[in-house]
Structure formats: C-alpha cells, structure tokens
Design a protein around this motif. Structure first.
Motif, PDB file in Angstrom:
ATOM      1  N   LEU A   9       0.879  -1.171   0.000  1.00  0.00           N
ATOM      2  CA  LEU A   9       0.000   0.000   0.000  1.00  0.00           C
ATOM      3  C   LEU A   9       0.917   1.222   0.000  1.00  0.00           C
ATOM      4  O   LEU A   9       1.803   1.327   0.848  1.00  0.00           O
ATOM      5  CB  LEU A   9      -0.904   0.028   1.230  1.00  0.00           C
ATOM      6  N   ALA A  10       0.732   2.115  -0.958  1.00  0.00           N
ATOM      7  CA  ALA A  10       1.582   3.301  -1.076  1.00  0.00           C
ATOM      8  C   ALA A  10       0.762   4.566  -0.854  1.00  0.00           C
ATOM      9  O   ALA A  10      -0.387   4.652  -1.304  1.00  0.00           O
ATOM     10  CB  ALA A  10       2.234   3.339  -2.446  1.00  0.00           C
ATOM     11  N   ILE A  11       1.383   5.545  -0.183  1.00  0.00           N
ATOM     12  CA  ILE A  11       0.721   6.817   0.124  1.00  0.00           C
ATOM     13  C   ILE A  11       1.604   7.969  -0.333  1.00  0.00           C
ATOM     14  O   ILE A  11       2.797   8.009  -0.019  1.00  0.00           O
ATOM     15  CB  ILE A  11       0.436   6.925   1.640  1.00  0.00           C
ATOM     16  N   GLU A  12       1.022   8.893  -1.094  1.00  0.00           N
ATOM     17  CA  GLU A  12       1.746  10.069  -1.591  1.00  0.00           C
ATOM     18  C   GLU A  12       0.986  11.333  -1.173  1.00  0.00           C
ATOM     19  O   GLU A  12      -0.200  11.481  -1.467  1.00  0.00           O
ATOM     20  CB  GLU A  12       1.882   9.973  -3.117  1.00  0.00           C
ATOM     21  N   SER A  13       1.697  12.239  -0.469  1.00  0.00           N
ATOM     22  CA  SER A  13       1.038  13.477  -0.011  1.00  0.00           C
ATOM     23  C   SER A  13       2.037  14.633   0.032  1.00  0.00           C
ATOM     24  O   SER A  13       2.020  15.429   0.963  1.00  0.00           O
ATOM     25  CB  SER A  13       0.429  13.275   1.386  1.00  0.00           C
ATOM     26  N   SER A  14       2.905  14.725  -0.981  1.00  0.00           N
ATOM     27  CA  SER A  14       3.993  15.709  -0.910  1.00  0.00           C
ATOM     28  C   SER A  14       3.556  17.140  -1.208  1.00  0.00           C
ATOM     29  O   SER A  14       4.184  18.087  -0.756  1.00  0.00           O
ATOM     30  CB  SER A  14       5.121  15.319  -1.868  1.00  0.00           C
ATOM     31  N   ASP A  17      -1.909  16.858  -3.963  1.00  0.00           N
ATOM     32  CA  ASP A  17      -2.686  15.687  -4.375  1.00  0.00           C
ATOM     33  C   ASP A  17      -2.536  14.604  -3.310  1.00  0.00           C
ATOM     34  O   ASP A  17      -1.416  14.265  -2.928  1.00  0.00           O
ATOM     35  CB  ASP A  17      -2.199  15.133  -5.722  1.00  0.00           C
ATOM     36  N   THR A  18      -3.676  14.078  -2.857  1.00  0.00           N
ATOM     37  CA  THR A  18      -3.642  12.942  -1.935  1.00  0.00           C
ATOM     38  C   THR A  18      -3.820  11.684  -2.770  1.00  0.00           C
ATOM     39  O   THR A  18      -4.806  11.561  -3.500  1.00  0.00           O
ATOM     40  CB  THR A  18      -4.785  13.016  -0.905  1.00  0.00           C
ATOM     41  N   SER A  19      -2.868  10.766  -2.685  1.00  0.00           N
ATOM     42  CA  SER A  19      -2.952   9.575  -3.530  1.00  0.00           C
ATOM     43  C   SER A  19      -2.613   8.321  -2.742  1.00  0.00           C
ATOM     44  O   SER A  19      -1.762   8.341  -1.858  1.00  0.00           O
ATOM     45  CB  SER A  19      -2.006   9.710  -4.734  1.00  0.00           C
ATOM     46  N   ALA A  20      -3.298   7.239  -3.087  1.00  0.00           N
ATOM     47  CA  ALA A  20      -3.002   5.926  -2.516  1.00  0.00           C
ATOM     48  C   ALA A  20      -3.063   4.897  -3.637  1.00  0.00           C
ATOM     49  O   ALA A  20      -3.868   5.017  -4.563  1.00  0.00           O
ATOM     50  CB  ALA A  20      -3.993   5.583  -1.405  1.00  0.00           C
ATOM     51  N   ALA A  21      -2.190   3.914  -3.574  1.00  0.00           N
ATOM     52  CA  ALA A  21      -2.145   2.876  -4.604  1.00  0.00           C
ATOM     53  C   ALA A  21      -1.839   1.540  -3.946  1.00  0.00           C
ATOM     54  O   ALA A  21      -1.248   1.480  -2.864  1.00  0.00           O
ATOM     55  CB  ALA A  21      -1.068   3.203  -5.645  1.00  0.00           C
ATOM     56  N   VAL A  22      -2.241   0.476  -4.632  1.00  0.00           N
ATOM     57  CA  VAL A  22      -1.864  -0.872  -4.199  1.00  0.00           C
ATOM     58  C   VAL A  22      -1.134  -1.540  -5.347  1.00  0.00           C
ATOM     59  O   VAL A  22      -1.609  -1.527  -6.488  1.00  0.00           O
ATOM     60  CB  VAL A  22      -3.101  -1.708  -3.786  1.00  0.00           C
ATOM     61  N   LEU A  23       0.056  -2.086  -5.049  1.00  0.00           N
ATOM     62  CA  LEU A  23       0.816  -2.836  -6.047  1.00  0.00           C
ATOM     63  C   LEU A  23       0.936  -4.287  -5.606  1.00  0.00           C
ATOM     64  O   LEU A  23       1.127  -4.566  -4.404  1.00  0.00           O
ATOM     65  CB  LEU A  23       2.223  -2.255  -6.236  1.00  0.00           C
ATOM     66  N   CYS A  24       0.814  -5.193  -6.559  1.00  0.00           N
ATOM     67  CA  CYS A  24       1.133  -6.590  -6.325  1.00  0.00           C
ATOM     68  C   CYS A  24       2.449  -6.833  -7.052  1.00  0.00           C
ATOM     69  O   CYS A  24       2.475  -6.849  -8.294  1.00  0.00           O
ATOM     70  CB  CYS A  24       0.034  -7.504  -6.866  1.00  0.00           C
ATOM     71  N   ASN A  25       3.523  -6.960  -6.305  1.00  0.00           N
ATOM     72  CA  ASN A  25       4.868  -6.976  -6.881  1.00  0.00           C
ATOM     73  C   ASN A  25       5.050  -5.722  -7.738  1.00  0.00           C
ATOM     74  O   ASN A  25       4.835  -4.629  -7.249  1.00  0.00           O
ATOM     75  CB  ASN A  25       5.137  -8.283  -7.626  1.00  0.00           C
ATOM     76  N   LYS A  26       5.358  -5.860  -9.027  1.00  0.00           N
ATOM     77  CA  LYS A  26       5.592  -4.657  -9.847  1.00  0.00           C
ATOM     78  C   LYS A  26       4.349  -4.195 -10.598  1.00  0.00           C
ATOM     79  O   LYS A  26       4.407  -3.248 -11.362  1.00  0.00           O
ATOM     80  CB  LYS A  26       6.715  -4.924 -10.858  1.00  0.00           C
ATOM     81  N   ILE A  58      -7.364  11.561   3.087  1.00  0.00           N
ATOM     82  CA  ILE A  58      -6.496  10.380   3.143  1.00  0.00           C
ATOM     83  C   ILE A  58      -7.240   9.082   3.461  1.00  0.00           C
ATOM     84  O   ILE A  58      -6.995   8.048   2.842  1.00  0.00           O
ATOM     85  CB  ILE A  58      -5.290  10.604   4.087  1.00  0.00           C
ATOM     86  N   VAL A  59      -8.194   9.124   4.398  1.00  0.00           N
ATOM     87  CA  VAL A  59      -8.916   7.887   4.748  1.00  0.00           C
ATOM     88  C   VAL A  59      -9.763   7.387   3.573  1.00  0.00           C
ATOM     89  O   VAL A  59      -9.654   6.219   3.177  1.00  0.00           O
ATOM     90  CB  VAL A  59      -9.757   8.078   6.039  1.00  0.00           C
ATOM     91  N   PRO A  60     -10.610   8.247   2.948  1.00  0.00           N
ATOM     92  CA  PRO A  60     -11.388   7.747   1.807  1.00  0.00           C
ATOM     93  C   PRO A  60     -10.525   7.311   0.619  1.00  0.00           C
ATOM     94  O   PRO A  60     -10.868   6.346  -0.080  1.00  0.00           O
ATOM     95  CB  PRO A  60     -12.290   8.934   1.421  1.00  0.00           C
ATOM     96  N   VAL A  61      -9.405   7.995   0.393  1.00  0.00           N
ATOM     97  CA  VAL A  61      -8.547   7.630  -0.741  1.00  0.00           C
ATOM     98  C   VAL A  61      -7.901   6.256  -0.512  1.00  0.00           C
ATOM     99  O   VAL A  61      -7.861   5.417  -1.425  1.00  0.00           O
ATOM    100  CB  VAL A  61      -7.464   8.734  -0.961  1.00  0.00           C
ATOM    101  N   VAL A  62      -7.421   6.000   0.704  1.00  0.00           N
ATOM    102  CA  VAL A  62      -6.834   4.686   1.025  1.00  0.00           C
ATOM    103  C   VAL A  62      -7.901   3.599   0.933  1.00  0.00           C
ATOM    104  O   VAL A  62      -7.661   2.515   0.370  1.00  0.00           O
ATOM    105  CB  VAL A  62      -6.168   4.703   2.421  1.00  0.00           C
ATOM    106  N   HIS A  63      -9.081   3.885   1.473  1.00  0.00           N
ATOM    107  CA  HIS A  63     -10.183   2.912   1.406  1.00  0.00           C
ATOM    108  C   HIS A  63     -10.518   2.559  -0.048  1.00  0.00           C
ATOM    109  O   HIS A  63     -10.702   1.389  -0.394  1.00  0.00           O
ATOM    110  CB  HIS A  63     -11.419   3.492   2.108  1.00  0.00           C
ATOM    111  N   GLN A  64     -10.581   3.601  -0.891  1.00  0.00           N
ATOM    112  CA  GLN A  64     -10.889   3.396  -2.306  1.00  0.00           C
ATOM    113  C   GLN A  64      -9.794   2.578  -3.007  1.00  0.00           C
ATOM    114  O   GLN A  64     -10.083   1.706  -3.826  1.00  0.00           O
ATOM    115  CB  GLN A  64     -11.037   4.756  -2.997  1.00  0.00           C
ATOM    116  N   ALA A  65      -8.535   2.849  -2.675  1.00  0.00           N
ATOM    117  CA  ALA A  65      -7.419   2.120  -3.292  1.00  0.00           C
ATOM    118  C   ALA A  65      -7.489   0.633  -2.948  1.00  0.00           C
ATOM    119  O   ALA A  65      -7.287  -0.230  -3.808  1.00  0.00           O
ATOM    120  CB  ALA A  65      -6.089   2.713  -2.838  1.00  0.00           C
ATOM    121  N   LEU A  66      -7.794   0.330  -1.692  1.00  0.00           N
ATOM    122  CA  LEU A  66      -7.919  -1.074  -1.275  1.00  0.00           C
ATOM    123  C   LEU A  66      -9.118  -1.742  -1.945  1.00  0.00           C
ATOM    124  O   LEU A  66      -9.036  -2.896  -2.392  1.00  0.00           O
ATOM    125  CB  LEU A  66      -8.043  -1.164   0.256  1.00  0.00           C
TER     126      LEU A  66
END
Length: 342
Positions: A9-14, A17-26, A58-66
């Motif tokens: 689970l990746a989180i970007e907030s620099s 833009d609030t962003s969350a992503a899920v990667l399976c390996n690459k 951040i909470v809704p974005v992470v929830h949506q990514a999952l």
C-alpha cells in the motif's frame, strides 16, 4: 523473495494531491488520486489549505485504493510513503497515517524519496511502459524540481545538474500568469502552444555552465517582452496568445534538450528517461521522440498517469526496497528537503 506475492500500500502526499495505490509486486492494482481544486482561486498551492485537505482525503482515498485492488488490509505486506521532498504540512499527514497503519497492522514501513519515485515509475510493469536498462540518464521535471540524474541502479543515483533558481514547472506557471492565464498555467501553455508557431518570437536563453539550469532570467525576459509589446498594442497578448505560448514552450524545451545532449556527451550514456509533472508536456515528449531518431538515443517516456504526483510510483519503490528489506523505523520524520542520494 522475488517469487513471493507482495502487496504494497503506497501513500503520496507531498504537495496538493492525496494519492493511494496498491501494487502486487511490480504490477499496479489501483492508483487513486484526489486533486485539491481550492488552490486555483489563489493562483498557487497554499500549504495550510493543502495539509487540511490531505487530512480530509487520506482515509477515503486509502479505502478506495484497497477496494479497487480488491484486497483486504490484512493482506498487505508493507506500507510505503513519501518522506520528502515536499510541503512539510502535507508530508506530515501522509507520514503519520502510514506509520499508524503500519503499526496497527504490524507490517514493515518503507520511506520513499518523491524524486527517486518519479524516476523509478518507469519500472511499473504495465502495457505501454518501457523500462530503461542501467545505466540511464533521468530528466526529472516538475513544479519544484529540474534535475539531470545519472541512474546506475535502483538505489545508486547521482545528480549531475539541477536548477539554480526556478524549476521548469515554475517557469511555465509564472509565464502563464504573466499572460493572464489561470493556475495551473503550464498545461494551458502546452494547449495553446500546439496551435501556434514556435519560432514566432525569440527569447534570450540563460547561459549556465555545466549541466545546471536557470529559468528566472527567461521568465524576466518574457515579462519585459510582453510589457514592451502591450505598450504598443494593448491587445497584443490576445492577438498572439498561441504564438507566444508556442515560442515560450519551444525555448524551454530546447534548453532542456541542450542540457541532455551535454549530459549524454559527458557520460556516454544514450538511454534517457523523463519523469515528473512537466513530463506530461507535449513539447518535451515530442522532442525526446525526435531525439531518438536524430541522436540514436533510447528514450523512455512514462504514461500520463505516472507523470503527475501519484502513489503508484511510491509503490514501485516500496516493492524494490521490500526486496532488499530496506525497512524504516517508526522514529522517522518527514523531510521538506530530501536530496536523491542523501
């Protein structure tokens, strides 16, 4: 470890833009971005407003990514987050959330350098993505950064040149502001440039030694040019908007390509990759495609989704660090300034 199924689970907030992503390996399973529109009325990002919006998003974005990835948080192998560089308030929201969630799930935490992630986004495995071989040169271009980086391996990078003042994204946005265009102006300059003559007007290029950049002088030159012309004709900008934008874009792109030519000559490395928000610009993408034909370079241009700030690029770095067990202590804090290679 390479044969394991790793979920990051990746989180970007620099920035804004609030962003969350899920990667399976690459491979990317989801990449959700919540963009903050509130800054448009201020003509730029307001740090305090940005950090407040991250807290809301951040909470809704992470929830949506999952949800989009169709996995449960208990399946996660690790959490990767942007430690820096960026706006301190914004970074603190993402860092605090990542630390708390990793602690609650009892899984490893992985810090990521935002600029390194723009470079390594090329290694996301997806149709249309073409990862460069090592070593390669990376041109990272965004609102806050302009750098030429020699990339010897995933975590062996050396900055060869960088901007001494404004970043290239600032040069585009500030030029747009002078033209009376709304924020963010960079994409609008690109849009009008595609309808204009890139050689209609000539702007003086800053002379900077080596592989460093400078854009503040160019911005000043554009300002003085427009002040001069609008004194003669108040409607000059309206009459010539497409040509002005095309000429500005042509000048900026040529400055970058000239520096890349020098970097290729100095290093002997002919593999060139771009990253960062300004890598979405049609002028730089076209110039790199032409360089492939003209100079025999191997050029690597990311998909638009991975140009602007996004969590998938944080996730690929997280996965690569997971492979080497480069985990992060919970004592870590965000860093507004975080240099590649530091």
């Amino acid at each position: 470890m390479e044969n394991e199924t790793i979920y990051i689970l990746a989180i970007e907030s620099s920035c804004d833009d609030t962003s969350a992503a899920v990667l399976c390996n690459k491979k990317k399973l989801s990449n959700v971005v919540a963009t903050q529109k509130i800054h448009e009325e201020y003509g730029g990002v307001v740090p305090e407003l940005a950090s407040r919006a991250h807290q809301q998003n951040i909470v809704p974005v992470v929830h949506q990514a999952l949800s989009k990835a169709n996995i449960d948080k208990k399946q996660l192998s690790a959490i990767a987050f942007t430690r820096g560089p960026g706006l301190m308030g914004s970074l603190l929201v993402g860092t605090s959330f990542a630390k708390s969630l990793a602690m609650g799930l009892n899984i490893p935490l992985i810090e990521v350098n935002h600029m390194q992630a723009h470079i390594l986004a090329h290694f996301i495995e997806e149709d249309g993505m073409n990862a460069p071989s090592f070593p390669f040169l990376a041109l990272t271009i965004s609102g806050g950064h302009t750098q030429i980086v020699l990339v010897r391996d995933y975590f062996d990078m050396e900055i060869l040149g960088e901007t001494l003042d404004d970043a290239v994204g600032e040069a585009f946005d500030k030029s747009a502001k002078i033209l009376g265009l709304p924020y963010p102006g960079g994409p609008l300059i690109d849009k009008y440039a595609q309808l204009g003559n890139p050689k209609a007007f000539s702007f003086t290029r800053p002379r900077v030694e080596g592989l460093n950049f400078s854009f503040s002088g160019l911005k000043t030159g554009i300002l003085y040019f427009l002040q001069r012309e609008t004194k003669k004709d108040a409607a000059f900008i309206d009459k010539n908007r497409n040509d002005i934008c095309a000429s500005i874009q042509h000048t900026i792109v040529e400055i970058m390509i000239d520096k890349l030519k020098k970097a290729v000559t100095q290093t002997g490395v002919k593999r060139v990759a771009i990253g960062g928000g300004v890598s979405a610009n049609s002028g730089i993408r076209k110039a790199l495609e032409e360089a492939r034909e003209s100079y025999g370079w191997s050029t690597h241009i990311p998909k638009f989704e991975y140009c602007t700030d996004n969590a998938a690029m944080i996730g690929i770095v997280g996965y690569l660090k997971y492979q080497e067990a480069r985990f992060t202590s919970h004592e870590i804090t965000a860093m507004a300034r975080y240099v590649i290679g530091a």
